[in-house]
Design an enzyme around this catalytic site. Structure first.
Site, PDB file in Angstrom:
ATOM      1  N   GLY A   1     -28.039   1.809  25.278  1.00 43.16           N
ATOM      2  CA  GLY A   1     -29.466   1.481  25.383  1.00 43.16           C
ATOM      3  C   GLY A   1     -30.237   2.088  24.232  1.00 43.16           C
ATOM      4  O   GLY A   1     -31.301   2.666  24.402  1.00 43.16           O
TER       5      GLY A   1
ATOM      6  N   SER B   1     -31.566   0.743  21.305  1.00 43.66           N
ATOM      7  CA  SER B   1     -32.384  -0.022  20.350  1.00 43.66           C
ATOM      8  C   SER B   1     -33.844   0.410  20.331  1.00 43.66           C
ATOM      9  O   SER B   1     -34.533   0.263  19.327  1.00 43.66           O
ATOM     10  CB  SER B   1     -32.288  -1.520  20.645  1.00 43.66           C
ATOM     11  OG  SER B   1     -32.822  -1.814  21.928  1.00 43.66           O
ATOM     12  N   ARG B   2     -34.317   0.974  21.457  1.00 44.18           N
ATOM     13  CA  ARG B   2     -35.743   1.322  21.554  1.00 44.18           C
ATOM     14  C   ARG B   2     -35.935   2.635  22.319  1.00 44.18           C
ATOM     15  O   ARG B   2     -34.998   3.160  22.901  1.00 44.18           O
ATOM     16  CB  ARG B   2     -36.511   0.215  22.288  1.00 44.18           C
ATOM     17  CG  ARG B   2     -36.547  -1.114  21.568  1.00 44.18           C
ATOM     18  CD  ARG B   2     -37.219  -2.191  22.420  1.00 44.18           C
ATOM     19  NE  ARG B   2     -36.474  -2.434  23.647  1.00 44.18           N
ATOM     20  CZ  ARG B   2     -37.012  -2.879  24.784  1.00 44.18           C
ATOM     21  NH1 ARG B   2     -38.303  -3.107  24.847  1.00 44.18           N
ATOM     22  NH2 ARG B   2     -36.272  -3.087  25.847  1.00 44.18           N
TER      23      ARG B   2
ATOM     24  N   VAL C   1     -23.816  -2.603  29.758  1.00 43.17           N
ATOM     25  CA  VAL C   1     -22.982  -1.505  30.272  1.00 43.17           C
ATOM     26  C   VAL C   1     -22.594  -1.718  31.737  1.00 43.17           C
ATOM     27  O   VAL C   1     -21.597  -1.150  32.208  1.00 43.17           O
ATOM     28  CB  VAL C   1     -23.667  -0.125  30.118  1.00 43.17           C
ATOM     29  CG1 VAL C   1     -23.891   0.203  28.655  1.00 43.17           C
ATOM     30  CG2 VAL C   1     -24.967  -0.051  30.906  1.00 43.17           C
TER      31      VAL C   1
ATOM     32  N   SER D   1     -33.436  11.389  35.178  1.00 43.49           N
ATOM     33  CA  SER D   1     -34.875  11.205  35.333  1.00 43.49           C
ATOM     34  C   SER D   1     -35.429  12.191  36.350  1.00 43.49           C
ATOM     35  O   SER D   1     -34.711  12.644  37.252  1.00 43.49           O
ATOM     36  CB  SER D   1     -35.171   9.779  35.813  1.00 43.49           C
ATOM     37  OG  SER D   1     -36.522   9.624  36.182  1.00 43.49           O
TER      38      SER D   1
ATOM     39  N   TYR E   1     -33.811   3.405  41.723  1.00 41.79           N
ATOM     40  CA  TYR E   1     -33.693   4.188  40.481  1.00 41.79           C
ATOM     41  C   TYR E   1     -33.377   5.653  40.797  1.00 41.79           C
ATOM     42  O   TYR E   1     -32.531   6.273  40.154  1.00 41.79           O
ATOM     43  CB  TYR E   1     -35.009   4.072  39.709  1.00 41.79           C
ATOM     44  CG  TYR E   1     -34.975   4.587  38.292  1.00 41.79           C
ATOM     45  CD1 TYR E   1     -34.171   3.992  37.319  1.00 41.79           C
ATOM     46  CD2 TYR E   1     -35.782   5.665  37.895  1.00 41.79           C
ATOM     47  CE1 TYR E   1     -34.169   4.453  36.011  1.00 41.79           C
ATOM     48  CE2 TYR E   1     -35.779   6.130  36.589  1.00 41.79           C
ATOM     49  CZ  TYR E   1     -34.974   5.519  35.651  1.00 41.79           C
ATOM     50  OH  TYR E   1     -34.966   5.978  34.351  1.00 41.79           O
TER      51      TYR E   1
END
Length: 243
Positions: free
Chosen positions: A8, A10-11, A61, A141, A154
């Site tokens: 993950g 790219s940003r 993934v 997180s 999440y």
């Protein structure tokens, strides 16, 4: 050649981490992304300004077969390459109250974060053990540490990775492979773009959102030899926002 793999990447936080690992530790970067090729190319260009290689690997993934194929083919094509660092950063959110949560919203979030950790880490952990060196860093997180209403899926995914981090650290520590988790709070990124920053800042002792680069600094430290005696830890980076 020594590589760090960032999923993950790219940003946002993943991008900042990939750039930092290249800058601070001189790693060549394997940059995984799902679909945003343009953003991945921009990130790769910044990374390569540090005189290292950045190879883009497009796969989801959560897809075990695709992950195995892409990473397996890359390893076959680069038999001399060694992946010393894995940063499991890929994750998605599909927020909503649990009583209204559909199966897809549950499974897709779990599959990306939790199964993604398994699919990617499984590919390289044996090599790390054989080489007697490695760094596995899982981006979790605040939601996984204290739970967050509207994010049961999440929170479940990230909480599971926290438990896996602690268990895996105990399994493989004797081979000098460390496993740690980094738990960001509110970080300025696409994922928090719709949040009410003005209101949320009042809850944070440091009175601001964090920056992706600040998370990257912590990951860079954990990926370095300076962090050799730290394993099985969950390090919060949240401006003092605790439950």
């Amino acid at each position: 050649m020594k590589y760090a793999l960032v999923t993950g990447g790219s940003r946002g936080i993943g991008k900042a981490i990939a750039i930092k690992l290249a800058q601070d530790l001189g790693y060549h970067i394997l940059l995984n992304y799902h679909s945003n090729t343009q953003a991945a190319k921009v990130t790769a260009k910044i990374i390569e300004e540090n005189h290292v290689k950045c190879e883009l690997l497009a796969f989801d993934v959560a897809d075990a077969k695709a992950t195995k194929n892409v990473l397996g083919n890359w390893q076959k094509s680069n038999p001399e390459a060694v992946v010393e660092v894995i940063v499991n950063n890929a994750g998605i959110t599909k927020d909503g109250l649990f009583m209204w949560m559909g199966e897809d919203d549950w499974h897709s979030v779990i599959n990306t974060s939790l199964n993604g950790f398994y699919n990617v880490t499984q590919q390289f952990v044996k090599s790390m053990l054989q080489k007697r060196y490695g760094r596995i860093i899982n981006i979790v997180s605040l939601s996984g540490v204290k739970g967050n209403p509207g994010q049961v899926n999440y929170s479940a995914a990230k909480g599971a990775i926290i438990a896996a981090t602690k268990a895996l650290a105990q399994e493989i520590g004797k081979r000098k492979v460390t496993v740690n988790a980094v738990a960001p709070g509110f970080i300025t990124s696409d994922m928090t773009a719709d949040f009410d920053e003005k209101e949320l800042k009042k809850m944070i002792p440091l009175q601001r959102f964090g920056e992706a680069e600040e998370v990257a600094e912590l990951v860079s430290f954990l990926a370095s030899k300076k962090a050799s005696y730290i394993t099985g830890e969950v390090i919060n980076i949240n401006g003092g926002l605790y439950s």
